[in-house]
Design a protein around this motif. Structure first.
Motif, PDB file in Angstrom:
ATOM      1  N   ALA A 161     -10.056  12.831  -3.983  1.00 45.97           N
ATOM      2  CA  ALA A 161      -8.717  13.273  -4.401  1.00 45.97           C
ATOM      3  C   ALA A 161      -7.652  12.494  -3.639  1.00 45.97           C
ATOM      4  CB  ALA A 161      -8.561  14.777  -4.179  1.00 45.97           C
ATOM      5  N   ARG A 162      -7.877  12.267  -2.345  1.00 48.21           N
ATOM      6  CA  ARG A 162      -6.921  11.472  -1.558  1.00 48.21           C
ATOM      7  C   ARG A 162      -6.898  10.029  -2.045  1.00 48.21           C
ATOM      8  NH1 ARG A 162      -8.296  14.698   3.543  1.00 48.21           N
ATOM      9  NH2 ARG A 162      -6.494  16.077   3.546  1.00 48.21           N
ATOM     10  N   VAL A 163      -8.073   9.461  -2.291  1.00 48.55           N
ATOM     11  CA  VAL A 163      -8.144   8.081  -2.790  1.00 48.55           C
ATOM     12  C   VAL A 163      -7.333   7.943  -4.070  1.00 48.55           C
ATOM     13  CG1 VAL A 163      -9.717   6.401  -3.857  1.00 48.55           C
ATOM     14  CG2 VAL A 163     -10.317   7.445  -1.666  1.00 48.55           C
ATOM     15  N   ALA A 164      -7.400   8.928  -4.935  1.00 43.60           N
ATOM     16  CA  ALA A 164      -6.678   8.874  -6.217  1.00 43.60           C
ATOM     17  C   ALA A 164      -5.166   8.851  -6.031  1.00 43.60           C
ATOM     18  CB  ALA A 164      -7.087  10.058  -7.095  1.00 43.60           C
ATOM     19  N   ARG A 165      -4.684   9.350  -4.884  1.00 40.91           N
ATOM     20  CA  ARG A 165      -3.234   9.384  -4.628  1.00 40.91           C
ATOM     21  C   ARG A 165      -2.733   8.136  -3.902  1.00 40.91           C
ATOM     22  NH1 ARG A 165      -4.738  14.893  -3.575  1.00 40.91           N
ATOM     23  NH2 ARG A 165      -4.826  14.513  -1.320  1.00 40.91           N
ATOM     24  N   ILE A 166      -3.636   7.289  -3.456  1.00 36.54           N
ATOM     25  CA  ILE A 166      -3.276   6.078  -2.710  1.00 36.54           C
ATOM     26  C   ILE A 166      -3.339   4.891  -3.659  1.00 36.54           C
ATOM     27  CG2 ILE A 166      -3.977   4.554  -0.829  1.00 36.54           C
ATOM     28  CD1 ILE A 166      -5.139   7.102   0.534  1.00 36.54           C
ATOM     29  N   HIS A 167      -2.340   4.012  -3.564  1.00 38.23           N
ATOM     30  CA  HIS A 167      -2.280   2.906  -4.520  1.00 38.23           C
ATOM     31  C   HIS A 167      -1.991   1.576  -3.835  1.00 38.23           C
ATOM     32  CE1 HIS A 167      -2.354   5.770  -7.812  1.00 38.23           C
ATOM     33  NE2 HIS A 167      -1.448   6.469  -7.149  1.00 38.23           N
ATOM     34  N   PHE A 168      -2.690   0.545  -4.271  1.00 33.58           N
ATOM     35  CA  PHE A 168      -2.348  -0.859  -4.010  1.00 33.58           C
ATOM     36  C   PHE A 168      -3.034  -1.699  -5.073  1.00 33.58           C
ATOM     37  CE2 PHE A 168      -5.910   0.019  -1.090  1.00 33.58           C
ATOM     38  CZ  PHE A 168      -6.789  -1.030  -1.316  1.00 33.58           C
ATOM     39  N   ALA A 169      -2.408  -2.803  -5.435  1.00 34.36           N
ATOM     40  CA  ALA A 169      -2.965  -3.680  -6.460  1.00 34.36           C
ATOM     41  C   ALA A 169      -4.319  -4.202  -5.998  1.00 34.36           C
ATOM     42  CB  ALA A 169      -2.011  -4.839  -6.745  1.00 34.36           C
ATOM     43  N   ASN A 170      -5.235  -4.335  -6.911  1.00 38.52           N
ATOM     44  CA  ASN A 170      -6.590  -4.842  -6.658  1.00 38.52           C
ATOM     45  C   ASN A 170      -7.427  -3.909  -5.789  1.00 38.52           C
ATOM     46  OD1 ASN A 170      -6.069  -7.031  -8.228  1.00 38.52           O
ATOM     47  ND2 ASN A 170      -5.887  -8.492  -6.551  1.00 38.52           N
ATOM     48  N   ALA A 171      -7.083  -2.625  -5.742  1.00 39.64           N
ATOM     49  CA  ALA A 171      -7.870  -1.668  -4.962  1.00 39.64           C
ATOM     50  C   ALA A 171      -9.230  -1.473  -5.611  1.00 39.64           C
ATOM     51  CB  ALA A 171      -7.143  -0.331  -4.868  1.00 39.64           C
ATOM     52  N   TYR A 172     -10.238  -1.398  -4.755  1.00 41.50           N
ATOM     53  CA  TYR A 172     -11.600  -1.158  -5.214  1.00 41.50           C
ATOM     54  C   TYR A 172     -12.251  -0.180  -4.248  1.00 41.50           C
ATOM     55  CZ  TYR A 172     -16.573  -1.689  -5.942  1.00 41.50           C
ATOM     56  OH  TYR A 172     -17.893  -1.422  -6.173  1.00 41.50           O
ATOM     57  N   ILE A 176       0.858  -1.187   0.000  1.00 42.53           N
ATOM     58  CA  ILE A 176       0.000   0.000   0.000  1.00 42.53           C
ATOM     59  C   ILE A 176       0.893   1.236   0.000  1.00 42.53           C
ATOM     60  CG2 ILE A 176      -1.801   1.262   1.221  1.00 42.53           C
ATOM     61  CD1 ILE A 176      -2.444  -1.448   2.656  1.00 42.53           C
ATOM     62  N   GLU A 177       0.670   2.129  -0.941  1.00 40.40           N
ATOM     63  CA  GLU A 177       1.426   3.378  -1.026  1.00 40.40           C
ATOM     64  C   GLU A 177       0.500   4.537  -0.678  1.00 40.40           C
ATOM     65  OE1 GLU A 177       3.151   3.585  -4.927  1.00 40.40           O
ATOM     66  OE2 GLU A 177       3.885   1.527  -4.805  1.00 40.40           O
ATOM     67  N   ILE A 178       0.813   5.213   0.437  1.00 40.77           N
ATOM     68  CA  ILE A 178       0.035   6.363   0.896  1.00 40.77           C
ATOM     69  C   ILE A 178       0.981   7.551   0.989  1.00 40.77           C
ATOM     70  CG2 ILE A 178      -1.439   7.303   2.710  1.00 40.77           C
ATOM     71  CD1 ILE A 178      -1.870   4.386   3.669  1.00 40.77           C
ATOM     72  N   PRO A 179       0.728   8.622   0.237  1.00 42.40           N
ATOM     73  CA  PRO A 179       1.600   9.801   0.345  1.00 42.40           C
ATOM     74  C   PRO A 179       1.656  10.309   1.789  1.00 42.40           C
ATOM     75  CG  PRO A 179       0.108  10.020  -1.523  1.00 42.40           C
ATOM     76  CD  PRO A 179      -0.346   8.822  -0.742  1.00 42.40           C
ATOM     77  N   GLU A 180       2.804  10.740   2.198  1.00 43.57           N
ATOM     78  CA  GLU A 180       3.022  11.233   3.565  1.00 43.57           C
ATOM     79  C   GLU A 180       1.981  12.278   3.957  1.00 43.57           C
ATOM     80  OE1 GLU A 180       4.846  11.062   7.158  1.00 43.57           O
ATOM     81  OE2 GLU A 180       5.656   9.976   5.438  1.00 43.57           O
ATOM     82  N   SER A 181       1.649  13.189   3.034  1.00 37.61           N
ATOM     83  CA  SER A 181       0.710  14.268   3.349  1.00 37.61           C
ATOM     84  C   SER A 181      -0.710  13.765   3.597  1.00 37.61           C
ATOM     85  CB  SER A 181       0.697  15.299   2.223  1.00 37.61           C
ATOM     86  OG  SER A 181       0.278  14.688   1.010  1.00 37.61           O
ATOM     87  N   ASP A 182      -1.046  12.588   3.089  1.00 35.66           N
ATOM     88  CA  ASP A 182      -2.390  12.040   3.267  1.00 35.66           C
ATOM     89  C   ASP A 182      -2.500  11.096   4.462  1.00 35.66           C
ATOM     90  OD1 ASP A 182      -3.641  13.322   1.055  1.00 35.66           O
ATOM     91  OD2 ASP A 182      -2.689  11.880  -0.296  1.00 35.66           O
ATOM     92  N   ARG A 183      -1.408  10.658   5.025  1.00 35.89           N
ATOM     93  CA  ARG A 183      -1.430   9.657   6.096  1.00 35.89           C
ATOM     94  C   ARG A 183      -2.272  10.049   7.306  1.00 35.89           C
ATOM     95  NH1 ARG A 183       4.741   7.244   5.697  1.00 35.89           N
ATOM     96  NH2 ARG A 183       4.431   6.424   3.586  1.00 35.89           N
ATOM     97  N   PRO A 184      -2.275  11.320   7.727  1.00 37.38           N
ATOM     98  CA  PRO A 184      -3.104  11.661   8.897  1.00 37.38           C
ATOM     99  C   PRO A 184      -4.608  11.494   8.648  1.00 37.38           C
ATOM    100  CG  PRO A 184      -1.457  13.357   8.500  1.00 37.38           C
ATOM    101  CD  PRO A 184      -1.436  12.449   7.308  1.00 37.38           C
TER     102      PRO A 184
END
Length: 169
Positions: free
Chosen positions: A144-155, A96-104
């Motif tokens: 917008a935050r969801v669009a910056r977060i990535h993991f395979a098979n995300a739904y 799971i890749e979550i940008p630092e700015s979105d983690r909170p």
């Protein structure tokens, strides 16, 4: 519910969350939970201006009525990111890749740390929250935050807040 519990000599202190279903005959209670609802609480807590710990301690001590609990008048939106296939079969173990700015603003649920990496480990993986002055601002911010977060098979659903947005002038 609280009055009935008191009348039966079983006063309640704590979190009581009702699962409701809207029917043609009005809302019906389908479940009670003595815990914070998920994701219901995830969308409410960011609007709480008061100290959550103080509110919980006052609840335990029976002094909640003396506390001034305040909430922001802003709006909030939570979008659940799940593993594709949930609630039936789904694969796990994807980074799971979550940008630092979105983690909170991300509540981690179906995930685990492995060798310093956050990996999917369940069906409901993340709750992604945003607040805004208006409901539309909050919805747009969450997506917008969801669009910056990535993991395979995300739904995730693309209609969270759509009916409420249409009803809001």
């Amino acid at each position: 519910t609280i009055q009935a519990m008191n009348a039966e000599g079983c006063p309640f202190r704590g979190c009581l969350y009702f699962g409701l279903m809207l029917t043609p005959d009005g809302p019906k209670v389908i479940e009670y939970n003595c815990r914070f609802g998920d994701p219901e609480t995830q969308v409410v807590l960011p609007l709480m201006k008061s100290d959550l710990l103080a509110a919980m301690q006052a609840t335990t001590n029976g002094t909640l009525a003396q506390e001034k609990i305040q909430f922001s008048s802003d709006s909030a939106c939570c979008v659940i990111m799940a593993s594709d296939g949930y609630p039936q079969h789904y694969d796990t173990g994807f980074e799971i890749e979550i940008p630092e700015s979105d983690r909170p603003f991300v509540y981690v649920a179906g995930a685990k740390l492995s060798d310093g990496k956050l990996l999917t480990a369940g069906g409901r993986v993340l709750g992604v929250v945003a607040t805004g002055r208006t409901l539309s601002d909050a919805i747009d911010g969450a997506y917008a935050r969801v669009a910056r977060i990535h993991f395979a098979n995300a739904y995730y659903r693309h209609d969270i807040g759509a009916r409420a947005r249409q009803a809001t002038p």
